[in-house]
Design an enzyme around this catalytic site. Structure first.
Site, PDB file in Angstrom:
ATOM      1  N   LYS A 117       0.797  -1.233   0.000  1.00  0.00           N
ATOM      2  CA  LYS A 117       0.000   0.000   0.000  1.00  0.00           C
ATOM      3  C   LYS A 117       0.824   1.275   0.000  1.00  0.00           C
ATOM      4  O   LYS A 117       0.293   2.331  -0.330  1.00  0.00           O
ATOM      5  CB  LYS A 117      -0.914   0.027   1.239  1.00  0.00           C
ATOM      6  CG  LYS A 117      -2.057  -0.980   1.161  1.00  0.00           C
ATOM      7  CD  LYS A 117      -2.992  -0.775   2.331  1.00  0.00           C
ATOM      8  CE  LYS A 117      -4.124  -1.777   2.341  1.00  0.00           C
ATOM      9  NZ  LYS A 117      -4.934  -1.655   3.548  1.00  0.00           N
ATOM     10  N   LYS A 198      -6.957 -10.303  -3.469  1.00  0.00           N
ATOM     11  CA  LYS A 198      -8.022 -10.571  -2.496  1.00  0.00           C
ATOM     12  C   LYS A 198      -9.118  -9.516  -2.592  1.00  0.00           C
ATOM     13  O   LYS A 198      -8.844  -8.361  -2.941  1.00  0.00           O
ATOM     14  CB  LYS A 198      -7.452 -10.670  -1.081  1.00  0.00           C
ATOM     15  CG  LYS A 198      -7.143  -9.352  -0.440  1.00  0.00           C
ATOM     16  CD  LYS A 198      -6.920  -9.499   1.061  1.00  0.00           C
ATOM     17  CE  LYS A 198      -6.737  -8.118   1.662  1.00  0.00           C
ATOM     18  NZ  LYS A 198      -7.617  -7.760   2.709  1.00  0.00           N
ATOM     19  N   LYS A 201     -11.892  -3.615   0.321  1.00  0.00           N
ATOM     20  CA  LYS A 201     -12.689  -2.382   0.261  1.00  0.00           C
ATOM     21  C   LYS A 201     -12.057  -1.379  -0.688  1.00  0.00           C
ATOM     22  O   LYS A 201     -12.744  -0.639  -1.363  1.00  0.00           O
ATOM     23  CB  LYS A 201     -12.734  -1.710   1.638  1.00  0.00           C
ATOM     24  CG  LYS A 201     -13.509  -2.453   2.669  1.00  0.00           C
ATOM     25  CD  LYS A 201     -13.030  -2.008   4.062  1.00  0.00           C
ATOM     26  CE  LYS A 201     -13.201  -3.108   5.076  1.00  0.00           C
ATOM     27  NZ  LYS A 201     -12.150  -3.183   6.075  1.00  0.00           N
TER      28      LYS A 201
HETATM   29  N1  AQP Z   1     -10.736 -11.010   0.957  1.00  0.00           N
HETATM   30  C1  AQP Z   1     -10.771 -11.468   2.187  1.00  0.00           C
HETATM   31  N2  AQP Z   1     -10.972 -12.782   2.417  1.00  0.00           N
HETATM   32  C2  AQP Z   1     -11.028 -13.273   3.692  1.00  0.00           C
HETATM   33  N3  AQP Z   1     -10.888 -12.489   4.800  1.00  0.00           N
HETATM   34  C3  AQP Z   1     -10.691 -11.169   4.596  1.00  0.00           C
HETATM   35  N4  AQP Z   1     -10.525 -10.147   5.453  1.00  0.00           N
HETATM   36  C4  AQP Z   1     -10.366  -9.001   4.759  1.00  0.00           C
HETATM   37  N5  AQP Z   1     -10.418  -9.254   3.444  1.00  0.00           N
HETATM   38  C5  AQP Z   1     -10.615 -10.603   3.305  1.00  0.00           C
HETATM   39  C6  AQP Z   1     -10.550 -10.296   6.902  1.00  0.00           C
HETATM   40  O1  AQP Z   1     -11.470  -9.350   7.422  1.00  0.00           O
HETATM   41  C7  AQP Z   1     -11.016  -8.932   8.703  1.00  0.00           C
HETATM   42  C8  AQP Z   1     -10.996  -7.441   8.782  1.00  0.00           C
HETATM   43  O2  AQP Z   1     -10.077  -6.913   7.884  1.00  0.00           O
HETATM   44  P1  AQP Z   1      -9.502  -5.443   8.036  1.00  0.00           P
HETATM   45  O3  AQP Z   1     -10.222  -4.637   8.980  1.00  0.00           O
HETATM   46  O4  AQP Z   1      -8.031  -5.523   8.209  1.00  0.00           O
HETATM   47  O5  AQP Z   1      -9.847  -4.943   6.712  1.00  0.00           O
HETATM   48  P2  AQP Z   1      -8.898  -4.978   5.562  1.00  0.00           P
HETATM   49  O6  AQP Z   1      -8.109  -6.242   5.502  1.00  0.00           O
HETATM   50  O7  AQP Z   1      -8.161  -3.702   5.610  1.00  0.00           O
HETATM   51  O8  AQP Z   1      -9.981  -5.089   4.539  1.00  0.00           O
HETATM   52  P3  AQP Z   1      -9.740  -4.733   3.126  1.00  0.00           P
HETATM   53  O9  AQP Z   1     -11.034  -4.771   2.456  1.00  0.00           O
HETATM   54  O10 AQP Z   1      -8.692  -5.605   2.575  1.00  0.00           O
HETATM   55  O11 AQP Z   1      -9.265  -3.224   3.229  1.00  0.00           O
HETATM   56  P4  AQP Z   1      -8.207  -2.561   2.341  1.00  0.00           P
HETATM   57  O12 AQP Z   1      -8.715  -2.674   0.968  1.00  0.00           O
HETATM   58  O13 AQP Z   1      -8.162  -1.145   2.815  1.00  0.00           O
HETATM   59  O14 AQP Z   1      -6.948  -3.314   2.569  1.00  0.00           O
HETATM   60  C9  AQP Z   1      -9.639  -9.534   8.913  1.00  0.00           C
HETATM   61  O15 AQP Z   1      -9.769 -10.670   9.750  1.00  0.00           O
HETATM   62  C10 AQP Z   1      -9.226  -9.933   7.525  1.00  0.00           C
HETATM   63  O16 AQP Z   1      -8.356 -11.039   7.526  1.00  0.00           O
END
Ligand code: AQP
Length: 333
Positions: A117, A198, A201
């Site tokens: 990122k 993966k 968001k």
């Molecule tokens: N694609 C995924 N498959 C399975 N588990 C997932 N998690 C996130 N994406 C997947 C799980 O969701 C929980 C919360 O995640 P977070 O708050 O760390 O959110 P994140 O990983 O920042 O979510 P995003 O959507 O991936 O955000 P960005 O795009 O900003 O990086 C965790 O338990 C995570 O493993």
């Protein structure tokens, strides 16, 4: 009397949770809710990792509450689990600072999420760099035995374990060393448009299904999901698009990928995608309906979360005090 194992987990307060968050994390929180002593927090401090130019405080207020509504809508019961905003418990940032004495800069530089990122969107914040230390504090503050998360968080939990062990070694046994619990299915839901990445968001596109998407959006996203020209419903690492859809179907149905591919043998992608879309709509619709109702009553949501924060803080305070004492921050007696 048996003591319940303690579990701790959270999701960043971005307002709209997606299918990856649900299948990777929240579903397992809910399924085992009664069997454990749970601390589930809305990670609003982790929502402050964007560069200041991209942060909108008004939208953020709504996002943190909306994230809380989503927790309740998927089935987190605040009378069973301790549910709270991370920022309501200041010990999270206290402990982050204590842990920074054992967290090495080189370790943070090697974090996959930082490497992925830091180049995006220009001017990465130091909060983004430092957030694994805050996450370690989140995890260690509640004496958790288990941290139920998706596969992408495995590395961060490992890091928290390493720092806990290092801290305990240098300063005495202040922390319980927890383990990540990764679900057997749904641990890495892939983007429907870019199946080698993966679901996330920040992808902001048709490849992410949100838990408050309309029925039409859910159906459209499944139908437009990238597959390939083979036309055979299969689970094959060489064919990530269709394999992701098969895994989604199996995870939702609690079946195996083999059962799914057998069921659709000899049928094209059209029938399979329609059936998957129907199941996905059945999964998302009740969550969306509950979220909408919950968002209409912000006062009640805040009331429930403040009760959770009181309980969380009583545990967090004891751990932070233990760590402070271990570091020599207590009085000479
Ligand atoms: N694609 C995924 N498959 C399975 N588990 C997932 N998690 C996130 N994406 C997947 C799980 O969701 C929980 C919360 O995640 P977070 O708050 O760390 O959110 P994140 O990983 O920042 O979510 P995003 O959507 O991936 O955000 P960005 O795009 O900003 O990086 C965790 O338990 C995570 O493993």
């Amino acid at each position: 009397m048996t003591t319940k194992r303690r579990r701790l987990s959270g999701v960043r307060a971005t307002g709209r949770l997606h299918l990856g968050n649900y299948l990777g994390a929240l579903r397992q929180w809910v399924e085992q809710q009664e069997d454990a002593d749970n601390f589930f927090f809305i990670a609003d401090l982790h929502g402050l990792t964007d560069a200041a130019s991209e942060h909108d405080p008004v939208a953020f207020k709504h996002a943190r509450l909306s994230t809380a509504a989503m927790y309740l809508a998927v089935g987190i019961d605040p009378s069973v689990s301790t549910l709270f905003f991370q920022s309501d418990v200041p010990e999270h940032t206290d402990l982050m600072w204590f842990l920074s004495s054992v967290a090495k800069k080189g370790e943070l530089e090697r974090m996959t999420q930082w490497k992925d990122k830091k180049g995006k969107g220009g001017g990465a914040s130091s909060a983004l760099f430092f957030y694994p230390v805050l996450m370690a504090a989140d995890i260690l503050l509640y004496d958790a035995d288990e941290v139920p998360v998706g596969d992408d968080q495995r590395q961060h939990v490992e890091m928290a374990r390493d720092w806990a062990i290092r801290f305990n070694h240098h300063f005495g046994n202040a922390f319980i060393v927890p383990s990540a619990v990764i679900p057997p299915a749904g641990a890495r839901v892939m983007d429907l448009q870019r199946p080698n990445e993966k679901m996330s968001k920040s992808a902001k596109g048709e490849g992410t299904i949100y838990l408050d998407d309309s029925d039409d959006e859910v159906v459209r996203k499944i139908k437009r999901a990238v597959t390939d020209s083979a036309g055979v419903v299969a689970s094959d690492p060489e064919r990530p698009g269709i394999s992701n859809l098969v895994e989604l179907y199996a995870t939702i149905e609690n079946s195996t990928t083999e059962e799914v591919t057998n069921k659709y043998e000899g049928q094209g992608y059209g029938v399979f995608k329609q059936d998957l879309a129907d199941r996905m709509v059945e999964l998302v619709r009740p969550i969306r309906d509950r979220v909408e109702g919950l968002r209409d009553d912000p006062h009640e949501l805040h009331r429930q979360l403040s009760l959770g924060a009181d309980r969380a803080q009583s545990v967090a305070h004891a751990t932070a005090a233990r760590a402070a004492e271990a570091l020599g921050l207590g009085p000479i007696v």
